[in-house]
Design an enzyme around this catalytic site. Structure first.
Site, PDB file in Angstrom:
ATOM      1  N   LYS A 107      60.216  37.422  29.090  1.00 57.94           N
ATOM      2  CA  LYS A 107      58.778  37.662  28.905  1.00 57.94           C
ATOM      3  C   LYS A 107      58.326  38.883  29.719  1.00 57.94           C
ATOM      4  O   LYS A 107      59.105  39.447  30.489  1.00 57.94           O
ATOM      5  CB  LYS A 107      57.981  36.411  29.295  1.00 57.94           C
TER       6      LYS A 107
HETATM    7  C1  LIG Z   1      59.010  31.371  25.851  1.00 56.22           C
HETATM    8  C2  LIG Z   1      58.095  30.657  24.958  1.00 56.22           C
HETATM    9  C3  LIG Z   1      57.705  29.327  25.189  1.00 56.22           C
HETATM   10  C4  LIG Z   1      58.329  28.456  26.235  1.00 56.22           C
HETATM   11  O1  LIG Z   1      58.303  28.938  27.512  1.00 56.22           O
HETATM   12  P1  LIG Z   1      59.410  28.424  28.571  1.00 56.22           P
HETATM   13  O2  LIG Z   1      58.920  29.025  29.834  1.00 56.22           O
HETATM   14  O3  LIG Z   1      60.722  28.942  28.128  1.00 56.22           O
HETATM   15  O4  LIG Z   1      59.342  26.940  28.596  1.00 56.22           O
HETATM   16  C5  LIG Z   1      56.759  28.769  24.363  1.00 56.22           C
HETATM   17  N1  LIG Z   1      56.231  29.453  23.333  1.00 56.22           N
HETATM   18  C6  LIG Z   1      56.605  30.720  23.057  1.00 56.22           C
HETATM   19  C7  LIG Z   1      55.985  31.413  21.899  1.00 56.22           C
HETATM   20  C8  LIG Z   1      57.563  31.347  23.855  1.00 56.22           C
HETATM   21  O5  LIG Z   1      57.952  32.586  23.543  1.00 56.22           O
END
Ligand SMILES: *Cc1c(COP(=O)(O)O)cnc(C)c1O
Length: 403
Positions: free
Chosen positions: A186
């Protein structure tokens, strides 16, 4: 090998983490609140509650909004599993809305057309960072008494236009709750981590409670154990008021988050530069569609989590697997995001969903390919990606078509 996404860690980040490791508190310490306050300030929201990951933030969002058995929760089919799983975790029914063919985000028209009386929440996802049509989605949801929880995991640091002004994702009035992830792919990372953001004080209080087992330590809020005269509430005392979880994050993860947050805008600016180069390189290529936003003015305000091309594989006479393999041999990693969630075996078996439910998301899945995009990519890296795509497609794409 260039991966499709990668973290951006500096010596300063490392120093901040080490400082916490040498301190008294590895968890439930002061750095967590510091990170929460800085994040709330950054997005322009009243409350931010840091948790162990983005999935936990989504789970808590539905719990604090009172969503449970008998309720329907709509999300986009073009998303990661977690956006839908959270509804199943609270006993509600996850359901899917098709995407807009231009922005690849949850389509308000499809939402309105599929609305059912038991719908209590809508979870739009800002796919790749491009904002969903929050105004239309909020209008439909609120007219029907449902809450809007934006899954902003792709959109940390991005903005939307709200009331004629630019507002940060997480700080505009069209979502009741916004959730973020700090996974390494991210825009900023804590290793693992997540954030629930809201202006609603009751939601915030409940989220803090449920993050730590539903446990209360503030004696003013306790009710006692019905032990009569023996009911002593000393310094050890705690009470459990709701069935909660351990969704805590550590202080050293938050130290990394704080340090990353201070460089977030700089990191996103680099993402935007890379996106501009890619768009220029691929804009005139036949059989290739570059990503579009609903509002081109938002180009410079979008966080660009992913750079996805849509490629007409049958027309170029090559399968996606073949192309990915060729690109890999040239040092370019790619990824496919996302397999429509309603087609996952568990969703088909549990809810009877089948192909044809979200035709645009299914079509998108067949055409999409994400290229490497992360702030530490050099101009040479970007050139390598572009030249490798040209090279792999040279039998169908003439240079003049692309340049
Ligand atoms: C990464 C992501 C999540 C989940 O986040 P985590 O920190 O991996 O639990 C949920 N929704 C979207 C769209 C994501 O890209």
């Amino acid at each position: 090998m260039l991966p499709y996404g990668r973290q951006y860690i500096t010596e300063e980040d490392i120093a901040q983490v080490v400082e916490v490791l040498r301190s008294d508190h590895l968890t439930t310490g002061p750095v967590i609140r510091k990170f929460e306050n800085a994040f709330a300030d950054y997005v322009g929201a009243k409350h931010a509650i840091a948790v162990c990951n983005g999935t936990a933030a989504l789970h808590l969002a539905l719990l604090v909004a009172g969503i449970g058995p008998g309720d329907r929760v709509f999300t986009s089919s073009n998303t990661f599993l977690a956006s839908a799983n959270c509804a199943a975790h609270v006993g509600a029914t996850p359901d899917f809305v098709d995407i807009d063919p231009v922005t690849y985000n949850l389509s308000p028209q499809s939402l309105a057309a599929n609305w059912q009386a038991d719908t209590k929440a809508v979870i739009p996802v800002h796919y790749a960072g491009g904002p969903a049509d929050m105004e239309s989605i909020a209008e439909i949801a609120r007219a029907n008494g449902a809450v809007v929880i934006e899954d902003a995991c792709h959109a940390i640091g991005g903005s939307v236009e709200c009331d004629g002004r630019l507002k940060k994702i997480g700080g505009h009035r069209w979502a009741d709750i916004s959730t973020f992830s700090f996974h390494p792919v991210k825009a900023m990372t804590c290793g693992e981590g997540g954030m629930l953001v809201t202006d609603n004080e009751e939601y915030a209080n409940q989220a803090r409670l449920l993050r730590t087992h539903g446990m209360i330590r503030d004696v003013d809020q306790t009710v006692g154990l019905e032990l009569g005269k023996l009911d002593e509430r000393g310094p050890w005392y705690y009470e459990m008021h709701r069935l909660g979880y351990n969704f805590r994050i550590t202080d050293f993860q938050c130290a990394l988050g704080l340090s990353q947050l201070s460089r977030l805008d700089q990191a996103i600016a680099r993402r935007r530069e890379i996106v501009a180069s890619y768009n220029k390189a691929f804009k005139n290529c036949e059989w290739i569609t570059t990503p579009k936003l609903a509002n081109e003015d938002l180009n410079d305000h979008t966080s660009w989590h992913l750079y996805t091309l849509q490629i007409d594989f049958p027309a170029i006479g090559r399968s996606r697997s073949e192309l990915m393999k060729e690109l890999k041999a040239l040092g370019v990693g790619t990824q496919v995001l996302y397999i429509p969630v309603h087609l996952q075996p568990w969703y088909r078996q549990t809810y009877g969903y089948s192909s044809g439910k979200c035709p645009q998301a299914e079509r998108y899945y067949q055409r999409t390919l994400s290229l490497p995009l992360y702030p530490t990519m050099t101009d040479d890296d970007v050139r390598l990606v572009v030249e490798s795509v040209y090279k792999s497609l040279s039998h169908t794409l003439s240079k003049t078509q692309c340049h």
